[in-house]
Design a protein around this motif. Sequence first.
Motif, PDB file in Angstrom:
ATOM      1  N   UNK A   8      25.985 -66.861  15.088  1.00 17.63           N
ATOM      2  CA  UNK A   8      24.553 -66.587  14.969  1.00 17.63           C
ATOM      3  C   UNK A   8      23.809 -66.992  16.221  1.00 17.63           C
ATOM      4  N   UNK A   9      24.273 -68.066  16.796  1.00 17.32           N
ATOM      5  CA  UNK A   9      23.594 -68.540  17.971  1.00 17.32           C
ATOM      6  C   UNK A   9      23.817 -67.607  19.150  1.00 17.32           C
ATOM      7  N   UNK A  10      25.047 -67.122  19.202  1.00 16.34           N
ATOM      8  CA  UNK A  10      25.385 -66.324  20.366  1.00 16.34           C
ATOM      9  C   UNK A  10      24.867 -64.894  20.289  1.00 16.34           C
ATOM     10  N   UNK A  11      24.715 -64.423  19.076  1.00 16.75           N
ATOM     11  CA  UNK A  11      24.247 -63.049  18.977  1.00 16.75           C
ATOM     12  C   UNK A  11      22.847 -62.979  19.548  1.00 16.75           C
ATOM     13  N   UNK A  12      22.607 -61.990  20.290  1.00 17.84           N
ATOM     14  CA  UNK A  12      21.258 -61.846  20.802  1.00 17.84           C
ATOM     15  C   UNK A  12      20.333 -61.447  19.661  1.00 17.84           C
ATOM     16  N   UNK A  13      19.405 -62.331  19.357  1.00 18.09           N
ATOM     17  CA  UNK A  13      18.588 -62.096  18.178  1.00 18.09           C
ATOM     18  C   UNK A  13      17.733 -60.850  18.334  1.00 18.09           C
ATOM     19  N   UNK A  14      17.281 -60.638  19.532  1.00 24.08           N
ATOM     20  CA  UNK A  14      16.451 -59.460  19.731  1.00 24.08           C
ATOM     21  C   UNK A  14      17.233 -58.215  19.372  1.00 24.08           C
ATOM     22  N   UNK A  15      18.436 -58.200  19.876  1.00 24.64           N
ATOM     23  CA  UNK A  15      19.286 -57.056  19.586  1.00 24.64           C
ATOM     24  C   UNK A  15      19.567 -57.006  18.090  1.00 24.64           C
ATOM     25  N   UNK A  16      19.710 -58.183  17.495  1.00 26.22           N
ATOM     26  CA  UNK A  16      20.029 -58.234  16.076  1.00 26.22           C
ATOM     27  C   UNK A  16      18.941 -57.598  15.222  1.00 26.22           C
ATOM     28  N   UNK A  17      17.723 -57.766  15.621  1.00 22.42           N
ATOM     29  CA  UNK A  17      16.648 -57.301  14.735  1.00 22.42           C
ATOM     30  C   UNK A  17      16.056 -55.964  15.149  1.00 22.42           C
ATOM     31  N   UNK A  18      16.125 -55.727  16.427  1.00 22.60           N
ATOM     32  CA  UNK A  18      15.274 -54.674  16.931  1.00 22.60           C
ATOM     33  C   UNK A  18      16.042 -53.407  17.282  1.00 22.60           C
ATOM     34  N   UNK A 443       9.164 -78.680  23.182  1.00 22.07           N
ATOM     35  CA  UNK A 443       8.021 -79.250  22.452  1.00 22.07           C
ATOM     36  C   UNK A 443       7.767 -78.450  21.179  1.00 22.07           C
ATOM     37  N   UNK A 444       7.867 -77.127  21.298  1.00 19.75           N
ATOM     38  CA  UNK A 444       7.651 -76.284  20.111  1.00 19.75           C
ATOM     39  C   UNK A 444       8.738 -76.547  19.071  1.00 19.75           C
ATOM     40  N   UNK A 445       9.977 -76.661  19.523  1.00 21.04           N
ATOM     41  CA  UNK A 445      11.055 -76.945  18.578  1.00 21.04           C
ATOM     42  C   UNK A 445      10.791 -78.248  17.835  1.00 21.04           C
ATOM     43  N   UNK A 446      10.320 -79.231  18.564  1.00 20.37           N
ATOM     44  CA  UNK A 446       9.991 -80.501  17.917  1.00 20.37           C
ATOM     45  C   UNK A 446       8.842 -80.347  16.942  1.00 20.37           C
ATOM     46  N   UNK A 447       7.878 -79.517  17.321  1.00 23.89           N
ATOM     47  CA  UNK A 447       6.693 -79.293  16.487  1.00 23.89           C
ATOM     48  C   UNK A 447       7.066 -78.667  15.142  1.00 23.89           C
ATOM     49  N   UNK A 448       8.013 -77.743  15.183  1.00 25.90           N
ATOM     50  CA  UNK A 448       8.367 -77.054  13.935  1.00 25.90           C
ATOM     51  C   UNK A 448       9.538 -77.712  13.211  1.00 25.90           C
ATOM     52  N   UNK A 462      18.306 -69.357  13.269  1.00 22.72           N
ATOM     53  CA  UNK A 462      17.611 -68.084  13.467  1.00 22.72           C
ATOM     54  C   UNK A 462      16.140 -68.304  13.809  1.00 22.72           C
ATOM     55  N   UNK A 463      15.510 -69.215  13.062  1.00 25.37           N
ATOM     56  CA  UNK A 463      14.093 -69.479  13.298  1.00 25.37           C
ATOM     57  C   UNK A 463      13.875 -69.998  14.711  1.00 25.37           C
ATOM     58  N   UNK A 464      14.725 -70.931  15.101  1.00 24.57           N
ATOM     59  CA  UNK A 464      14.600 -71.472  16.448  1.00 24.57           C
ATOM     60  C   UNK A 464      14.793 -70.391  17.503  1.00 24.57           C
ATOM     61  N   UNK A 465      15.751 -69.542  17.254  1.00 26.26           N
ATOM     62  CA  UNK A 465      16.035 -68.465  18.201  1.00 26.26           C
ATOM     63  C   UNK A 465      14.840 -67.499  18.286  1.00 26.26           C
ATOM     64  N   UNK A 466      14.278 -67.211  17.115  1.00 26.97           N
ATOM     65  CA  UNK A 466      13.123 -66.314  17.102  1.00 26.97           C
ATOM     66  C   UNK A 466      11.951 -66.929  17.860  1.00 26.97           C
ATOM     67  N   UNK A 467      11.744 -68.215  17.656  1.00 25.99           N
ATOM     68  CA  UNK A 467      10.657 -68.893  18.355  1.00 25.99           C
ATOM     69  C   UNK A 467      10.902 -68.828  19.863  1.00 25.99           C
ATOM     70  N   UNK A 468      12.152 -69.064  20.223  1.00 26.07           N
ATOM     71  CA  UNK A 468      12.523 -68.992  21.624  1.00 26.07           C
ATOM     72  C   UNK A 468      12.171 -67.623  22.220  1.00 26.07           C
ATOM     73  N   UNK A 469      12.550 -66.583  21.476  1.00 27.12           N
ATOM     74  CA  UNK A 469      12.285 -65.227  21.967  1.00 27.12           C
ATOM     75  C   UNK A 469      10.793 -64.944  22.042  1.00 27.12           C
ATOM     76  N   UNK A 470      10.062 -65.433  21.057  1.00 17.37           N
ATOM     77  CA  UNK A 470       8.606 -65.268  21.084  1.00 17.37           C
ATOM     78  C   UNK A 470       8.031 -65.945  22.315  1.00 17.37           C
ATOM     79  N   UNK A 471       8.560 -67.123  22.588  1.00 17.50           N
ATOM     80  CA  UNK A 471       8.042 -67.881  23.726  1.00 17.50           C
ATOM     81  C   UNK A 471       8.304 -67.152  25.032  1.00 17.50           C
ATOM     82  N   UNK A 472       9.453 -66.514  25.095  1.00 16.16           N
ATOM     83  CA  UNK A 472       9.760 -65.752  26.306  1.00 16.16           C
ATOM     84  C   UNK A 472       8.975 -64.449  26.337  1.00 16.16           C
ATOM     85  N   UNK A 473       8.392 -64.123  25.216  1.00 13.55           N
ATOM     86  CA  UNK A 473       7.654 -62.874  25.144  1.00 13.55           C
ATOM     87  C   UNK A 473       8.589 -61.677  25.087  1.00 13.55           C
TER      88      UNK A 473
END
Lengths: 476, 402
Positions: A8-18, A443-448, A462-473
Amino acid sequence: MSSEQDHLKETDTEERFDFKKDSKAAFAAEKGLTEETIHAISEDKDEPEWMLERRLRALKQFQEMPMPTDWPGQPDLSEVDVDEIVPYIRPDVDVRAGVDDWTELPDEIKDTFDKLGIPEAEKNALSGVGAQYESEVVYQNMQERWEEKGVIFCNMDQAVQEHEEIVREHFMTTCVPPSDNKFAALHGAVWSGGSFVYVPEDVTVEMPVQAYFRMNSEGMGQFEHTLIVAEEGSEVHYIEGCSAPKYSAINLHSGGVEVFVGEDAHVQYSTVQNWSKNTYNLNTKRALVEKNGRMEWISGSMGSKATMLYPSSILKGRGASDNHITIAFAGEGQNIDTGAKVYHNAPNTKSTIESKSISKDGGRTNYRGLVHIADGAEGSSTAVECDALMFDNESTSDTMPYMEINESTVDVAHEATVGKIGDEDVFYLQSRGLDDDDAKQMIVSGFIEPITEELPIEYAVELNRLVELEMEGSLG
Amino acid sequence: MSTQLPASISEETVDEISAERNEPDWLRRTRLDALAALEESEMPSVIETPGRRWTNLEDLDYESIVDPLDQRDETERISAEGAAVLDFETALEEHPELVEEHFGSVTDPQTNYLTALSTALFTTGTVIYVPEGVDAEDVKVRAEMNSTSLFSHTLVVAEDNASATILERISNGSEVDGDRYFSNLVEIVTGENAYVQYGSLQNLDEDVYDFTLKRGDANRYATIDWIEGNIGSRLTRSDIETELNGDSSETKIVGAFFGHDDQHFDINARVWHNAEHTTADLVTRGVLDDEARSVYEGVQDVGRDAWDTSSYQRENTLMLSDDSEADASPKLIIHNHDTEASHSATVGQVDAEDMFYMTSRAISENTARNMLVEGFFVPVLEEVEVDELREDIDDLIVARLD
C-alpha cells in the motif's frame, strides 16, 4: 511492516485512485429523475412492493423540499442539477448480487479494485469485503467463521431480498427518514447498492469488515445505502472507502448510513473518502444508540469539490456514548463543510468530538456541529475540540459549533483553535536537515495523528499518503 | 421575513418628532429614509438550527409596544473635564458638524428592521465628544424609561489620543403597565490611539422587550472595550460589535448576564479583524435560574488582510435550574493564516466538589451556592474600570441570588 503495508505504501496513491475505465453498463438509467426512473430501478432490482412504495414516497419528498441554500457559509450547490445526473448504472456483471470469487470479476473491474489494493486488504486484515462499482456491489465475501456465528455481511440489494424483515423494519424508518433533508429524500428514491451488516446478540466480530465504493462513470450519481444492525452486546468495526476519478462533469454522491447500536453494543464506523474534485458529496449518516451502547465515528474527508456531511448520533438510552473523530483537508477549489451532531436524549450520556481540519491553496474547511442536550438528560457530558491548521492566506477556515443545552446537571465544553503552520516548528525541523516540504509534511502528520492512530493500519497509511499528495498538490 | 409597519407610525409621526426637536434637515431625511426602509427590512438574523429558531423577534406585537409620540425618559448626564456629554438636541446646536459627520457612520441605520425603527423614532440619547488628547474619566449616563416605548441613540466620538470611560445605565422610572419596548443604538468612533471603555448596565423590569446594537470602529492603535451587563427585561436582544479597522487596534468584549423566571437573553458578541496586528478578547459569563434561557453567539471574523491577528473568545454559562436552557455558538471565521485564534464555551452547574468543600466548612448550602455564583462573575467584573458599574452589577447579582 507486513508485505501488504509495503504494497500500500509503495503503490502510487494518485495512480491508485485517479484512473478511469471505459466501462460497459448492463443497464443505465436515463439522466434525471422521474417516477418512471424509480419504477425502472426497482424493477431492474426485482424489489418487493414496499420498497418501491418507499422510493416513490421519498421521490415526492425530494421534489417538495427546497435546496438548502441559506446556511451561513455553506458550499455553493447551484451546480447540483439532479436532472443532469445519471442516478443508476448497473455494471455488466453476470451475477446480480455480485460474485464471491475475485477471479470471476470482469477484467476492467478487477483491475480497478486491484489498483485500489482491495484484495490484499481482504486477505490479510479483514473479516469480509464488499466492493461496489457504480451503483451495484460487484464483489462480496465474508469469512466463513463469522457467517457461522450468524453475522450477515452482504450488499443492500441482496439484503432486501434475503433479509427482508430486518431491512423492512430498519430501512429509512426511524434512523434516517427521507424527510430528514433533501438529499436523504433523493437517496431514499434512487438508492442502490451499499452494505448490510447484521451482528447477532453477544457476537464480537474481531476483524473489521470493509466495503469499497468506486464511482467510475462521468456525470453519475452514487447512492449507496449502508445499514448496520448491531444487536445487544455485539461488537463490530465497519470500514468504508470511497473514490472516483476526475471528470469534467459533476458527480453526485449522496449516500445514506444508518447504524443501530443495541444495548451494550459497540460499533465503530471508519471511513476515508477521497472523491474526485468534481464530486459533490452530500451524505446523511446517523446512529441510534441504546442503553450503554457505544458509537464511534472516524472519518477522513479528503476529496470532493464540496462536502456537506455531519455524522450524527442520537443517544437514546441511559449511559449511551458517542465518540467522533474527524479530519478534513481542503485544497484548491474545495469546500469541505463537515462536523458532527450529537443528541443527548437520555441521562448519563457522553460524547466527545475531536475535529481537525487543514486548508491550503484557497481551500475552505468548515466545522459545523451541533450538541443538543435534552431536558432530562441529567449527568450528561460532552467535550468538543476543533483545531484548524491553515497554510496560506488564500484559504479559509470556519468553526460553527452550536450547543443547545436544556438541562442543568451537565458538563459541556467546546474549544477551538486556529493557527498557521508554526514557523518555529518548520525552522526547527529544517535545522535538523529536513527540507521545507518534508518539514511541513511532518508537522501535518503529527497534527492528524490522533485520527490516524484510530484507523486500521492500511487506512492510516492511505490517509497519510493522501495528505502527502495533497500537500504536494499532485492530487486532483 | 419582514414585519409590517406598525399602523401608529407614518411619515407624519417622524416629521412631528423631528420638528418638535427642531432638527436639521439631514437628520429628518435620515429618519424618513429609515422609515421607508422598514417595509423591506429583515429582522436581525438569529441563530437557527434545523427546525428551530432560537429567538423570535418577529413575534413581538410592535403595534402595541411602540407608541412613538409618547416617549418619556429621565436622563442624568455626568460629564468629565474637557469632554462634552450632551443630549442630542444640545449636541446638534453646539456641534452640528460633528454629529452630522458621525451619526450613522458606524452602524448603518438600515442594518435591519429594528435599527431602522430606532433611527426613525429616537427621541432621546447622548452625544459624548472627547476632543484630541483629553482624558475623560467616569462619564455617566443614567437613564430612566417612563413610557411604553423609548428609542435612544448614543454617539461617542473620541479623537486622536483621547480616552474615556463611560457608564450607561438604563432602568425603569415611573410605573407604566403592560408590555413595553426599549431600543438603543450605540456608535463609537475613534481617532488614532484613542481608548474607550463603554460599560452598560440594563436593569429594566420584566415587562420590557429590549433591543440594543452597539458597534465601534477602532482606528489605528485605538482600543474599544465593551462591558455589557444584562440583568433585567423579559427579552433582550443585544449585539455588541467591534470593527478593528486600524492596524494594531484592540478590543475586548466583556459580558455578564443573570436570568431568572422566564427571561430570555440573546447575546451576540462580534469582532471583525480588518487590519494588521489586531487583537480581540471576548469574555462572557452568564447564569441562568428558573426557566430563563440564553442564546449566545460570538463571532471572530479574520479578514484576508488581517495579518498577525490574535483573537480569543470564552463563554461560560452556569445553570442553576433544570428548566433553564442555554444555547451557545461561538464562531471562528478565518481568512488569513497568520492568525492565532481560539474560542471555547462551557455550560455546567455549580461544581459539586466546591459545594461539598464549602458545606463541609459549615457554610449553609444556600450561602455556598451564592458565593460560588458571585465568584463565577469575578473574571468579568475585574475588567470593569468604572467602580460604580462594577459595584452595581455585583449588587444586582447579589440581589438576584437572595
